[in-house]
Write a protein that holds these residues in place. Structure first.
Motif, PDB file in Angstrom:
ATOM      1  N   TYR A  52      45.677  45.475  41.433  1.00 37.65           N
ATOM      2  CA  TYR A  52      44.248  45.705  41.290  1.00 37.65           C
ATOM      3  C   TYR A  52      43.526  44.384  41.073  1.00 37.65           C
ATOM      4  O   TYR A  52      44.113  43.422  40.583  1.00 37.65           O
ATOM      5  CB  TYR A  52      43.984  46.655  40.124  1.00 37.65           C
ATOM      6  CG  TYR A  52      44.466  48.041  40.422  1.00 37.65           C
ATOM      7  CD1 TYR A  52      43.688  48.898  41.166  1.00 37.65           C
ATOM      8  CD2 TYR A  52      45.706  48.481  39.992  1.00 37.65           C
ATOM      9  CE1 TYR A  52      44.116  50.168  41.482  1.00 37.65           C
ATOM     10  CE2 TYR A  52      46.154  49.755  40.293  1.00 37.65           C
ATOM     11  CZ  TYR A  52      45.352  50.594  41.032  1.00 37.65           C
ATOM     12  OH  TYR A  52      45.785  51.851  41.344  1.00 37.65           O
ATOM     13  N   SER A  54      41.292  41.357  39.532  1.00 37.37           N
ATOM     14  CA  SER A  54      41.306  40.823  38.169  1.00 37.37           C
ATOM     15  C   SER A  54      40.084  41.244  37.358  1.00 37.37           C
ATOM     16  O   SER A  54      40.110  41.170  36.134  1.00 37.37           O
ATOM     17  CB  SER A  54      41.388  39.301  38.208  1.00 37.37           C
ATOM     18  OG  SER A  54      40.263  38.766  38.862  1.00 37.37           O
ATOM     19  N   SER A  57      38.972  46.619  34.453  1.00 37.71           N
ATOM     20  CA  SER A  57      39.506  46.833  33.110  1.00 37.71           C
ATOM     21  C   SER A  57      40.711  47.777  33.180  1.00 37.71           C
ATOM     22  O   SER A  57      40.946  48.441  34.202  1.00 37.71           O
ATOM     23  CB  SER A  57      38.434  47.449  32.212  1.00 37.71           C
ATOM     24  OG  SER A  57      38.152  48.772  32.626  1.00 37.71           O
ATOM     25  N   ASP A  58      41.460  47.857  32.095  1.00 39.70           N
ATOM     26  CA  ASP A  58      42.627  48.740  32.049  1.00 39.70           C
ATOM     27  C   ASP A  58      42.229  50.203  32.264  1.00 39.70           C
ATOM     28  O   ASP A  58      42.929  50.957  32.914  1.00 39.70           O
ATOM     29  CB  ASP A  58      43.367  48.588  30.720  1.00 39.70           C
ATOM     30  CG  ASP A  58      44.047  47.233  30.589  1.00 39.70           C
ATOM     31  OD1 ASP A  58      44.309  46.605  31.635  1.00 39.70           O
ATOM     32  OD2 ASP A  58      44.313  46.811  29.447  1.00 39.70           O
ATOM     33  N   ILE A  61      41.634  50.784  35.955  1.00 40.92           N
ATOM     34  CA  ILE A  61      42.892  50.799  36.688  1.00 40.92           C
ATOM     35  C   ILE A  61      43.567  52.152  36.540  1.00 40.92           C
ATOM     36  O   ILE A  61      44.046  52.728  37.519  1.00 40.92           O
ATOM     37  CB  ILE A  61      43.811  49.656  36.206  1.00 40.92           C
ATOM     38  CG1 ILE A  61      43.241  48.323  36.658  1.00 40.92           C
ATOM     39  CG2 ILE A  61      45.233  49.845  36.731  1.00 40.92           C
ATOM     40  CD1 ILE A  61      43.944  47.114  36.068  1.00 40.92           C
ATOM     41  N   GLU A  62      43.597  52.688  35.337  1.00 40.26           N
ATOM     42  CA  GLU A  62      44.202  54.006  35.113  1.00 40.26           C
ATOM     43  C   GLU A  62      43.467  55.081  35.900  1.00 40.26           C
ATOM     44  O   GLU A  62      44.081  55.963  36.498  1.00 40.26           O
ATOM     45  CB  GLU A  62      44.183  54.356  33.624  1.00 40.26           C
ATOM     46  CG  GLU A  62      45.424  53.948  32.897  1.00 40.26           C
ATOM     47  CD  GLU A  62      45.437  54.465  31.477  1.00 40.26           C
ATOM     48  OE1 GLU A  62      45.230  55.684  31.285  1.00 40.26           O
ATOM     49  OE2 GLU A  62      45.655  53.645  30.583  1.00 40.26           O
TER      50      GLU A  62
END
Length: 83
Positions: A52, A54, A57-58, A61-62
């Protein structure tokens, strides 16, 4: 086949600016190549898997991982459509 490669950069942040660099690739197949892809049933073959960006955010991505974003992008690239 027509391949275009563009260098892109994106800045994020109001106070502490961060610059993200990337490469955008677009592949367009002609009618003969599309016929071969369909004949050999290559529409769902994975050519390249990538991580993904840079600047995601986490949590983002989830969210995208659960939707199968990678397969949608690959299908769009193989069919010659912009996603």
């Amino acid at each position: 086949m027509k391949v275009s490669i563009n260098h892109v950069q994106k800045s994020t942040g109001m106070i502490r600016k961060t610059t993200h660099h990337g490469v955008a690739v677009n592949v367009e197949f002609n009618s003969e190549e599309l016929a071969v892809i369909q004949e050999r049933q290559l529409e769902n073959d994975i050519v390249l898997e990538r991580g993904y960006p840079s600047d995601m955010s986490d949590a983002q991505i989830e969210k995208h991982a659960n939707k199968g974003l990678g397969s949608k992008l690959l299908k769009a690239a193989v069919s010659g459509r912009d996603s």
